[in-house]
Design a protein around this motif. Sequence first.
Motif, PDB file in Angstrom:
ATOM      1  N   LEU A   7       8.543 -13.009   4.830  1.00 26.20           N
ATOM      2  CA  LEU A   7       9.168 -11.815   5.405  1.00 26.20           C
ATOM      3  C   LEU A   7       9.546 -10.769   4.367  1.00 26.20           C
ATOM      4  O   LEU A   7       9.768  -9.613   4.707  1.00 26.20           O
ATOM      5  N   ARG A   8       9.597 -11.164   3.107  1.00 27.91           N
ATOM      6  CA  ARG A   8      10.049 -10.239   2.059  1.00 27.91           C
ATOM      7  C   ARG A   8       9.292  -8.917   2.108  1.00 27.91           C
ATOM      8  O   ARG A   8       9.888  -7.851   1.997  1.00 27.91           O
ATOM      9  N   SER A   9       7.982  -8.987   2.286  1.00 27.71           N
ATOM     10  CA  SER A   9       7.172  -7.765   2.263  1.00 27.71           C
ATOM     11  C   SER A   9       7.556  -6.802   3.370  1.00 27.71           C
ATOM     12  O   SER A   9       7.730  -5.610   3.125  1.00 27.71           O
TER      13      SER A   9
ATOM     14  N   VAL B 277       3.202   2.668  -0.457  1.00 28.30           N
ATOM     15  CA  VAL B 277       1.786   2.302  -0.552  1.00 28.30           C
ATOM     16  C   VAL B 277       1.626   1.071  -1.443  1.00 28.30           C
ATOM     17  O   VAL B 277       0.885   0.142  -1.117  1.00 28.30           O
ATOM     18  N   HIS B 278       2.350   1.041  -2.547  1.00 24.55           N
ATOM     19  CA  HIS B 278       2.278  -0.105  -3.456  1.00 24.55           C
ATOM     20  C   HIS B 278       2.717  -1.393  -2.764  1.00 24.55           C
ATOM     21  O   HIS B 278       2.043  -2.422  -2.860  1.00 24.55           O
ATOM     22  N   LEU B 279       3.859  -1.350  -2.088  1.00 24.77           N
ATOM     23  CA  LEU B 279       4.350  -2.548  -1.392  1.00 24.77           C
ATOM     24  C   LEU B 279       3.347  -3.036  -0.348  1.00 24.77           C
ATOM     25  O   LEU B 279       3.110  -4.240  -0.216  1.00 24.77           O
ATOM     26  N   SER B 280       2.753  -2.106   0.381  1.00 26.88           N
ATOM     27  CA  SER B 280       1.784  -2.468   1.410  1.00 26.88           C
ATOM     28  C   SER B 280       0.555  -3.116   0.804  1.00 26.88           C
ATOM     29  O   SER B 280       0.095  -4.171   1.242  1.00 26.88           O
TER      30      SER B 280
ATOM     31  N   LEU C 243       0.900  -3.220   7.426  1.00 27.17           N
ATOM     32  CA  LEU C 243       2.315  -3.445   7.146  1.00 27.17           C
ATOM     33  C   LEU C 243       3.222  -2.572   8.002  1.00 27.17           C
ATOM     34  O   LEU C 243       4.240  -3.048   8.509  1.00 27.17           O
ATOM     35  N   LEU C 244       2.862  -1.308   8.202  1.00 26.72           N
ATOM     36  CA  LEU C 244       3.676  -0.456   9.079  1.00 26.72           C
ATOM     37  C   LEU C 244       3.674  -1.007  10.503  1.00 26.72           C
ATOM     38  O   LEU C 244       4.708  -0.987  11.185  1.00 26.72           O
ATOM     39  N   SER C 245       2.537  -1.509  10.933  1.00 26.11           N
ATOM     40  CA  SER C 245       2.440  -2.095  12.271  1.00 26.11           C
ATOM     41  C   SER C 245       3.330  -3.331  12.394  1.00 26.11           C
ATOM     42  O   SER C 245       4.048  -3.499  13.387  1.00 26.11           O
TER      43      SER C 245
END
Length: 135
Positions: free
Chosen positions: A27-29, A11-14, A64-66
Motif C-alpha cells: 500500500l505504500r505506493s 510521475v516518479h512515484l508512479s 496508480l491514479l486509478s
Amino acid sequence: IKTLSPEALLVHLSFHAADAHVMESGLRSIVDIQTLLADATSLDWALVERLADEWSATRSLALLLSLVERYLGTPAPGAPALPAPPEEIQQAALAHMFDTPRVSSRAAASFASSGWGDRVRLLGDRLRRRRDESG
C-alpha cells in the motif's frame, strides 16, 4: 537540499511503483500518491502529462491514479484524461501488492544486475522455495 517538484514526484512515484518494483511495495505506493495529491494544492497537470510522456510513464501514472481513486477514494482533480487501465491490470496490480513476497534489497540488486538466464534461475529458485515452504 534539492527535491523534485510535486509534478515530477508524482510521475516518479508512479513509475517507480509500477515499473521498478512491480507493485511489490504494498500500500505504500498508493498511500504516498494519495498523500501527495492531498498536500499539493495545485498541480501543473500539463507538466505531469509531459513528464509522464517523456519518461515513458503514462501507463504507470494512469494505473496508480486509478488505484488511488478506486481503493482509497482520493480523486485527482484536474488530472488529464489518461487511458484507463483495463480491469484485469488493476486487479493484477492489487493482487501483486498483497500476494507478492517481499524481496530483500540485496536480492533485488542481484536480480537487476544479472542477465536473463540468471534472472530465470533466480525466479525458479524463488518459486521452488515458496512451494517448499507452503507444504
